[in-house]
Design a protein around this motif. Sequence first.
Motif, mmCIF file in Angstrom:
data_model
loop_
_atom_site.group_PDB
_atom_site.id
_atom_site.type_symbol
_atom_site.label_atom_id
_atom_site.label_comp_id
_atom_site.label_asym_id
_atom_site.label_seq_id
_atom_site.Cartn_x
_atom_site.Cartn_y
_atom_site.Cartn_z
ATOM 1 N N PHE A 74 0.841 -1.197 0.000
ATOM 2 C CA PHE A 74 0.000 0.000 0.000
ATOM 3 C C PHE A 74 0.872 1.241 0.000
ATOM 4 C CE2 PHE A 74 -3.388 -2.558 2.458
ATOM 5 C CZ PHE A 74 -3.764 -3.189 1.292
ATOM 6 N N ASN A 75 0.571 2.167 -0.894
ATOM 7 C CA ASN A 75 1.335 3.399 -1.014
ATOM 8 C C ASN A 75 1.466 4.099 0.339
ATOM 9 O OD1 ASN A 75 1.669 3.210 -3.814
ATOM 10 N ND2 ASN A 75 -0.297 4.195 -4.206
ATOM 11 N N GLY A 76 2.724 4.316 0.739
ATOM 12 C CA GLY A 76 2.978 5.115 1.919
ATOM 13 C C GLY A 76 2.855 4.397 3.235
ATOM 14 N N TRP A 77 2.431 3.112 3.236
ATOM 15 C CA TRP A 77 2.272 2.392 4.500
ATOM 16 C C TRP A 77 3.483 1.506 4.693
ATOM 17 C CZ3 TRP A 77 -3.560 0.631 4.710
ATOM 18 C CH2 TRP A 77 -4.371 1.779 4.679
ATOM 19 N N ILE A 78 4.362 1.917 5.577
ATOM 20 C CA ILE A 78 5.670 1.283 5.685
ATOM 21 C C ILE A 78 5.575 -0.166 6.125
ATOM 22 C CG2 ILE A 78 6.111 2.008 8.057
ATOM 23 C CD1 ILE A 78 8.671 1.835 5.164
ATOM 24 N N ASP A 79 4.543 -0.543 6.882
ATOM 25 C CA ASP A 79 4.450 -1.950 7.288
ATOM 26 C C ASP A 79 4.250 -2.845 6.081
ATOM 27 O OD1 ASP A 79 1.734 -0.674 7.468
ATOM 28 O OD2 ASP A 79 1.110 -2.754 7.755
ATOM 29 N N THR A 80 3.425 -2.394 5.109
ATOM 30 C CA THR A 80 3.220 -3.220 3.915
ATOM 31 C C THR A 80 4.471 -3.225 3.041
ATOM 32 O OG1 THR A 80 2.322 -1.496 2.431
ATOM 33 C CG2 THR A 80 0.786 -2.568 3.948
ATOM 34 N N GLU A 81 5.189 -2.110 3.002
ATOM 35 C CA GLU A 81 6.384 -2.034 2.172
ATOM 36 C C GLU A 81 7.510 -2.885 2.748
ATOM 37 O OE1 GLU A 81 6.603 2.183 2.144
ATOM 38 O OE2 GLU A 81 5.299 2.377 0.389
ATOM 39 N N VAL A 82 7.688 -2.842 4.063
ATOM 40 C CA VAL A 82 8.698 -3.685 4.699
ATOM 41 C C VAL A 82 8.403 -5.152 4.426
ATOM 42 C CG1 VAL A 82 9.548 -4.510 6.926
ATOM 43 C CG2 VAL A 82 9.387 -2.062 6.496
ATOM 44 N N ALA A 121 0.404 -7.589 1.438
ATOM 45 C CA ALA A 121 1.492 -7.840 2.386
ATOM 46 C C ALA A 121 1.090 -7.679 3.845
ATOM 47 C CB ALA A 121 2.667 -6.918 2.071
ATOM 48 N N SER A 122 0.206 -6.721 4.144
ATOM 49 C CA SER A 122 -0.108 -6.471 5.550
ATOM 50 C C SER A 122 -1.475 -5.835 5.676
ATOM 51 C CB SER A 122 0.955 -5.555 6.174
ATOM 52 O OG SER A 122 0.715 -5.377 7.557
ATOM 53 N N SER A 123 -2.244 -6.299 6.636
ATOM 54 C CA SER A 123 -3.576 -5.770 6.915
ATOM 55 C C SER A 123 -3.801 -5.799 8.415
ATOM 56 C CB SER A 123 -4.640 -6.605 6.201
ATOM 57 O OG SER A 123 -5.943 -6.143 6.489
ATOM 58 N N GLN A 124 -4.397 -4.730 8.959
ATOM 59 C CA GLN A 124 -4.523 -4.584 10.401
ATOM 60 C C GLN A 124 -5.932 -4.946 10.869
ATOM 61 O OE1 GLN A 124 -2.613 -1.134 11.967
ATOM 62 N NE2 GLN A 124 -3.901 -1.043 13.785
ATOM 63 N N LEU A 125 -6.005 -5.918 11.795
ATOM 64 C CA LEU A 125 -7.270 -6.445 12.296
ATOM 65 C C LEU A 125 -7.178 -6.692 13.799
ATOM 66 C CD1 LEU A 125 -7.864 -9.071 9.455
ATOM 67 C CD2 LEU A 125 -9.135 -6.936 9.769
ATOM 68 N N PRO A 126 -8.342 -6.773 14.464
ATOM 69 C CA PRO A 126 -9.693 -6.978 13.934
ATOM 70 C C PRO A 126 -10.510 -5.712 13.667
ATOM 71 C CG PRO A 126 -9.731 -7.254 16.297
ATOM 72 C CD PRO A 126 -8.290 -6.969 15.932
ATOM 73 N N THR A 127 -9.937 -4.531 13.826
ATOM 74 C CA THR A 127 -10.746 -3.327 13.726
ATOM 75 C C THR A 127 -10.424 -2.481 12.496
ATOM 76 O OG1 THR A 127 -10.978 -3.225 16.136
ATOM 77 C CG2 THR A 127 -11.400 -1.201 14.928
ATOM 78 N N THR A 128 -9.168 -2.115 12.321
ATOM 79 C CA THR A 128 -8.808 -1.075 11.362
ATOM 80 C C THR A 128 -9.240 -1.400 9.936
ATOM 81 O OG1 THR A 128 -6.974 -0.336 12.730
ATOM 82 C CG2 THR A 128 -6.890 0.243 10.395
ATOM 83 N N HIS A 129 -8.989 -2.612 9.472
ATOM 84 C CA HIS A 129 -9.334 -2.981 8.102
ATOM 85 C C HIS A 129 -10.562 -3.888 8.034
ATOM 86 C CE1 HIS A 129 -4.986 -2.009 6.677
ATOM 87 N NE2 HIS A 129 -5.790 -0.984 6.530
ATOM 88 N N ALA A 130 -11.408 -3.794 9.051
ATOM 89 C CA ALA A 130 -12.599 -4.645 9.090
ATOM 90 C C ALA A 130 -13.478 -4.458 7.863
ATOM 91 C CB ALA A 130 -13.394 -4.352 10.358
ATOM 92 N N SER A 131 -13.594 -3.224 7.376
ATOM 93 C CA SER A 131 -14.487 -2.972 6.245
ATOM 94 C C SER A 131 -14.026 -3.724 5.000
ATOM 95 C CB SER A 131 -14.564 -1.468 5.949
ATOM 96 O OG SER A 131 -13.298 -0.944 5.612
#
Length: 333
Positions: A74-82, A121-131
């Motif tokens: 994801f553009n600009g999200w360092i956790d996904t880029e790492v 690469a990375s998705s934050q749960l159970p709340t942030t990326h719930a949608s």
Amino acid sequence: MRTARLTTVGSLTAVLALGLSACGVSNEAGDADGGAGGGAEVDESFADCVPGSDSADAAAMEDDPDTEISIAAFNGWIDTEVVAYLTEYVLEEQGYTVEVRSFDAAPGFTGVAQGDIDMVASSQLPTTHASYLEEYGDDLESQGCWYDEAVNTVAVTEDSPAQSIADLAEMADEYDNRIVGIEPGAGLMKTMEETIIPTYGLESLELVSASTPAMLAEVDRAAQSGDNLAVTMWHPHWAYDAYPLRDLEDPEGAFGDPEKLFSFTRTGFTEEYPKASQLMKNFAMDSETFTGLANLMANEEEYGGENPDEAVAEWAAENQDFIDAWVAGELGE
């Protein structure tokens, strides 16, 4: 040959203008990211995930017949880029051909759900990326969680006097009567306004709506001047490796419980790529390890957001034990 580069490049204050982790700013689906209050919660099993809990020795497995894999960062999200570029490195060392492609969050999830991309690469749960999971979950396969301390926080310069968020009410003058925030649409800012400030009686402090680069510029100036500073922050974040910052205690638990960071693949990936799937299930990273690599990739005194493949290769050469443990399924031990 690895020739990719981070989509957002430049100086330290411009490297990650959209936010340095999945905790930061609004996504394209209209939900503001931020660990506390970023969206409706999904299946509780995501909250119970333990990094590396399904690990096994991937080196002992047969090679997958198909070796081409695409990964969405994801553009600009360092956790996904790492994770994307480190996964690319490990998979290519195992004989795969990997392409890292940069997307905004919504198109990235859509691409994986539709089978056009193999992995997010990375998705934050159970709340942030719930949608996103509610919309695309039937077309995604979880490859497990790799990090279990994703939290929002208020951080201060290390030598400043406050120890708790509550201390800021009485020590406002010590911090120039302000808390420096990020983008006004961020879930973190919403949580600050609606929960943190009223919970701790911080109405006398100004919550400065700025941007992630502007907030980091304030951190940089405070580190050089020695001034006290309070900022909104989150984990994982490379700034903790680059600057003398520490989190304030949250005795009321107002930021909520930590979330987990997961990797997802398209439907059918696990069956088609059993070894690559196992490698993803083996992956786990703690804050210190993450921030060390993220700082190398993003800090303007290092790679400044450019040449992520070279940054990862340099880091991997100095951390071969980590790479070996990943393949052997020993990172979660």
